[in-house]
Motif scaffolding. Structure first.
Motif, PDB file in Angstrom:
ATOM      1  N   ASP A  59       0.822  -1.209   0.000  1.00  0.00           N
ATOM      2  CA  ASP A  59       0.000   0.000   0.000  1.00  0.00           C
ATOM      3  C   ASP A  59       0.855   1.258   0.000  1.00  0.00           C
ATOM      4  O   ASP A  59       0.412   2.329  -0.439  1.00  0.00           O
ATOM      5  CB  ASP A  59      -0.926   0.021   1.218  1.00  0.00           C
ATOM      6  CG  ASP A  59      -2.068  -0.980   1.108  1.00  0.00           C
ATOM      7  OD1 ASP A  59      -2.375  -1.415  -0.027  1.00  0.00           O
ATOM      8  OD2 ASP A  59      -2.646  -1.329   2.151  1.00  0.00           O
ATOM      9  N   ASN A  60       2.096   1.115   0.523  1.00  0.00           N
ATOM     10  CA  ASN A  60       3.014   2.245   0.561  1.00  0.00           C
ATOM     11  C   ASN A  60       3.987   2.252  -0.622  1.00  0.00           C
ATOM     12  O   ASN A  60       5.022   2.921  -0.584  1.00  0.00           O
ATOM     13  CB  ASN A  60       3.787   2.247   1.873  1.00  0.00           C
ATOM     14  CG  ASN A  60       2.984   2.791   3.034  1.00  0.00           C
ATOM     15  OD1 ASN A  60       3.012   3.982   3.321  1.00  0.00           O
ATOM     16  ND2 ASN A  60       2.237   1.916   3.692  1.00  0.00           N
ATOM     17  N   GLY A  61       3.655   1.500  -1.651  1.00  0.00           N
ATOM     18  CA  GLY A  61       4.413   1.557  -2.885  1.00  0.00           C
ATOM     19  C   GLY A  61       5.588   0.612  -3.002  1.00  0.00           C
ATOM     20  O   GLY A  61       6.328   0.659  -3.988  1.00  0.00           O
ATOM     21  N   VAL A  62       5.785  -0.269  -2.005  1.00  0.00           N
ATOM     22  CA  VAL A  62       6.894  -1.230  -2.055  1.00  0.00           C
ATOM     23  C   VAL A  62       6.471  -2.453  -2.864  1.00  0.00           C
ATOM     24  O   VAL A  62       5.430  -3.058  -2.588  1.00  0.00           O
ATOM     25  CB  VAL A  62       7.324  -1.666  -0.637  1.00  0.00           C
ATOM     26  CG1 VAL A  62       8.425  -2.725  -0.722  1.00  0.00           C
ATOM     27  CG2 VAL A  62       7.802  -0.470   0.166  1.00  0.00           C
ATOM     28  N   LEU A 108      -3.469 -12.521  -0.284  1.00  0.00           N
ATOM     29  CA  LEU A 108      -2.904 -11.308  -0.847  1.00  0.00           C
ATOM     30  C   LEU A 108      -3.253 -11.155  -2.323  1.00  0.00           C
ATOM     31  O   LEU A 108      -2.997 -12.060  -3.130  1.00  0.00           O
ATOM     32  CB  LEU A 108      -1.377 -11.306  -0.701  1.00  0.00           C
ATOM     33  CG  LEU A 108      -0.803 -11.055   0.696  1.00  0.00           C
ATOM     34  CD1 LEU A 108       0.719 -11.189   0.671  1.00  0.00           C
ATOM     35  CD2 LEU A 108      -1.191  -9.677   1.220  1.00  0.00           C
ATOM     36  N   HIS A 109      -3.834 -10.017  -2.654  1.00  0.00           N
ATOM     37  CA  HIS A 109      -4.099  -9.659  -4.043  1.00  0.00           C
ATOM     38  C   HIS A 109      -3.843  -8.157  -4.169  1.00  0.00           C
ATOM     39  O   HIS A 109      -4.639  -7.347  -3.704  1.00  0.00           O
ATOM     40  CB  HIS A 109      -5.539  -9.996  -4.450  1.00  0.00           C
ATOM     41  CG  HIS A 109      -5.868 -11.451  -4.321  1.00  0.00           C
ATOM     42  ND1 HIS A 109      -6.369 -12.013  -3.161  1.00  0.00           N
ATOM     43  CD2 HIS A 109      -5.732 -12.465  -5.213  1.00  0.00           C
ATOM     44  CE1 HIS A 109      -6.551 -13.312  -3.350  1.00  0.00           C
ATOM     45  NE2 HIS A 109      -6.174 -13.613  -4.581  1.00  0.00           N
ATOM     46  N   HIS A 110      -2.720  -7.822  -4.757  1.00  0.00           N
ATOM     47  CA  HIS A 110      -2.308  -6.421  -4.807  1.00  0.00           C
ATOM     48  C   HIS A 110      -1.419  -6.234  -6.035  1.00  0.00           C
ATOM     49  O   HIS A 110      -0.611  -7.113  -6.362  1.00  0.00           O
ATOM     50  CB  HIS A 110      -1.542  -6.064  -3.524  1.00  0.00           C
ATOM     51  CG  HIS A 110      -1.428  -4.607  -3.258  1.00  0.00           C
ATOM     52  ND1 HIS A 110      -0.616  -3.767  -3.993  1.00  0.00           N
ATOM     53  CD2 HIS A 110      -2.012  -3.819  -2.306  1.00  0.00           C
ATOM     54  CE1 HIS A 110      -0.708  -2.541  -3.515  1.00  0.00           C
ATOM     55  NE2 HIS A 110      -1.550  -2.542  -2.489  1.00  0.00           N
ATOM     56  N   ARG A 111      -1.540  -5.102  -6.674  1.00  0.00           N
ATOM     57  CA  ARG A 111      -0.767  -4.868  -7.899  1.00  0.00           C
ATOM     58  C   ARG A 111       0.730  -4.757  -7.639  1.00  0.00           C
ATOM     59  O   ARG A 111       1.540  -4.919  -8.560  1.00  0.00           O
ATOM     60  CB  ARG A 111      -1.263  -3.610  -8.603  1.00  0.00           C
ATOM     61  CG  ARG A 111      -1.108  -2.322  -7.807  1.00  0.00           C
ATOM     62  CD  ARG A 111      -1.879  -1.192  -8.468  1.00  0.00           C
ATOM     63  NE  ARG A 111      -1.754   0.060  -7.730  1.00  0.00           N
ATOM     64  CZ  ARG A 111      -0.843   0.996  -7.990  1.00  0.00           C
ATOM     65  NH1 ARG A 111       0.022   0.794  -8.990  1.00  0.00           N
ATOM     66  NH2 ARG A 111      -0.789   2.105  -7.289  1.00  0.00           N
ATOM     67  N   HIS A 112       1.123  -4.523  -6.382  1.00  0.00           N
ATOM     68  CA  HIS A 112       2.540  -4.442  -6.038  1.00  0.00           C
ATOM     69  C   HIS A 112       3.097  -5.747  -5.463  1.00  0.00           C
ATOM     70  O   HIS A 112       4.250  -5.797  -5.039  1.00  0.00           O
ATOM     71  CB  HIS A 112       2.785  -3.314  -5.031  1.00  0.00           C
ATOM     72  CG  HIS A 112       2.590  -1.951  -5.609  1.00  0.00           C
ATOM     73  ND1 HIS A 112       2.291  -0.841  -4.841  1.00  0.00           N
ATOM     74  CD2 HIS A 112       2.645  -1.519  -6.900  1.00  0.00           C
ATOM     75  CE1 HIS A 112       2.178   0.211  -5.632  1.00  0.00           C
ATOM     76  NE2 HIS A 112       2.378  -0.178  -6.879  1.00  0.00           N
TER      77      HIS A 112
END
Length: 342
Positions: A197-200, A213-217
């Motif tokens: 969420d913080n761009g890492v 977990l499902h996140h574009r990063h």
């Protein structure tokens, strides 16, 4: 001296390292009690239901086979890792037959952080062993104070052949991201999600992460074993470590495996990590989420030459300080030899 190890015979299981190196000093075999349980439990949904309902005889079956193995092999020492599958009655039978009992719990004998980290067999059996080995000095203090049983601290370590290490180093294709290798739990899932969420950007290796977990990063990969395991620990610029509640003040297996293969470890600040390594030199430590983010960005910003210097220091510290399982086993063997001579 004959030693029968009871535990897991699977890739990267701690027992396999001890089996490998104890064979240099004694006659050693392994009884794969955990594998037997897993084979039964995951065979079908029906087996799971029977076990959870309390009507399964799998533990009795495993212990009957274990006693038969003991009768045939006639070990001097039964060396149990964790011990979830071993009935207290089996340990009492061993004691009655003059077999010395040793235990190494790679999780925690008092704090069960997951279904696979302990059960009532572990709790009821603590008092039955002649010697305990633990990675945690506070566990040592508790067992000795409450049970008056000899307990020795034996930290985790690493075990990688020089040929494998040299091969990995020669590949030289670093991935400029953060990585985590391990199993999911609620705290780990939340921490990695906050990083994303913080761009890492984080690559995660292990079982069942796609359930949480499902996140574009975030990229999810299956578990890695043997050479691929070491390659994965080494190739990322930042290798994250997150401790579970049973070792929040100490360390875990990754604490030595990552620097041992020349990886760049970013781990929680603990007494053990500071004792074993030089912070901000061999390894990097964080005290909270904010410092973790800060140090990830710092490590990602380093030049390749500066990153390589960290890798070399980490590897050299691990080798020169004797953090290999070969060295750990020497101390354990000496304790077992003394126990056998009593």
């Amino acid at each position: 001296m004959k030693i029968l190890i009871v535990g897991a015979d699977s890739p990267n299981a701690l027992e396999r390292y001890y089996l490998k190196h104890l064979k240099e000093y004694a006659d050693v075999k392994i009884f794969p009690a955990q594998n037997m349980f897993m084979d039964y439990y995951y065979k079908s949904v029906i087996h799971k239901i029977i076990f959870r309902s309390g009507f399964s005889f799998i533990y009795r079956t495993i212990n009957s086979l274990l006693i038969n193995e003991i009768k045939q092999y006639q070990p001097d020492i039964l060396f149990v890792f964790k011990g979830m599958e071993v009935l207290p009655s089996t340990l009492k039978w061993c004691r009655a037959n003059g077999i010395k009992l040793a235990n190494y719990n790679p999780d925690h004998p008092f704090i069960f952080s997951s279904k696979g980290s302990g059960n009532h067999h572990v709790s009821l059996s603590i008092k039955l062993y002649d010697i305990h080995f633990t990675y945690d000095k506070y566990v040592k203090q508790k067992i000795e104070a409450e049970y008056q049983i000899q307990t020795e601290v034996v930290p985790f370590g690493f075990d990688i052949e020089d040929s494998v290490y040299n091969k990995i180093c020669n590949l030289n294709n670093e991935i400029h991201k953060a990585c985590f290798v391990g199993s999911p739990d609620r705290d780990r899932v939340q921490f990695i999600k906050r990083l994303a969420d913080n761009g890492v950007h984080v690559d995660v290796y292990g079982p069942n992460w796609d359930r949480y977990l499902h996140h574009r990063h975030i990229a999810i990969f299956p578990p890695v074993y043997e050479d691929q395991f070491w390659y994965t620990l080494r190739r990322y610029r930042v290798q994250l470590n997150m401790l579970r509640k049973h070792n929040l003040t100490s360390h875990n297996m990754r604490s030595f495996e990552v620097p041992g293969v020349g990886g760049i470890l970013l781990a929680p600040y603990t007494e053990d990590h500071v004792q074993f390594f030089d912070p901000d030199s061999d390894i990097y430590l964080y005290t909270n989420f904010s410092t973790c983010i800060h140090k990830i960005h710092y490590l990602l910003s380093l030049s390749n030459d500066d990153a390589m210097k960290i890798r070399i220091r980490a590897r050299n510290k691990s080798i020169l300080s004797g953090y290999t399982y070969k060295e750990r086993v020497i101390s354990v063997f000496n304790y077992l030899k003394s126990l056998n001579n009593k």
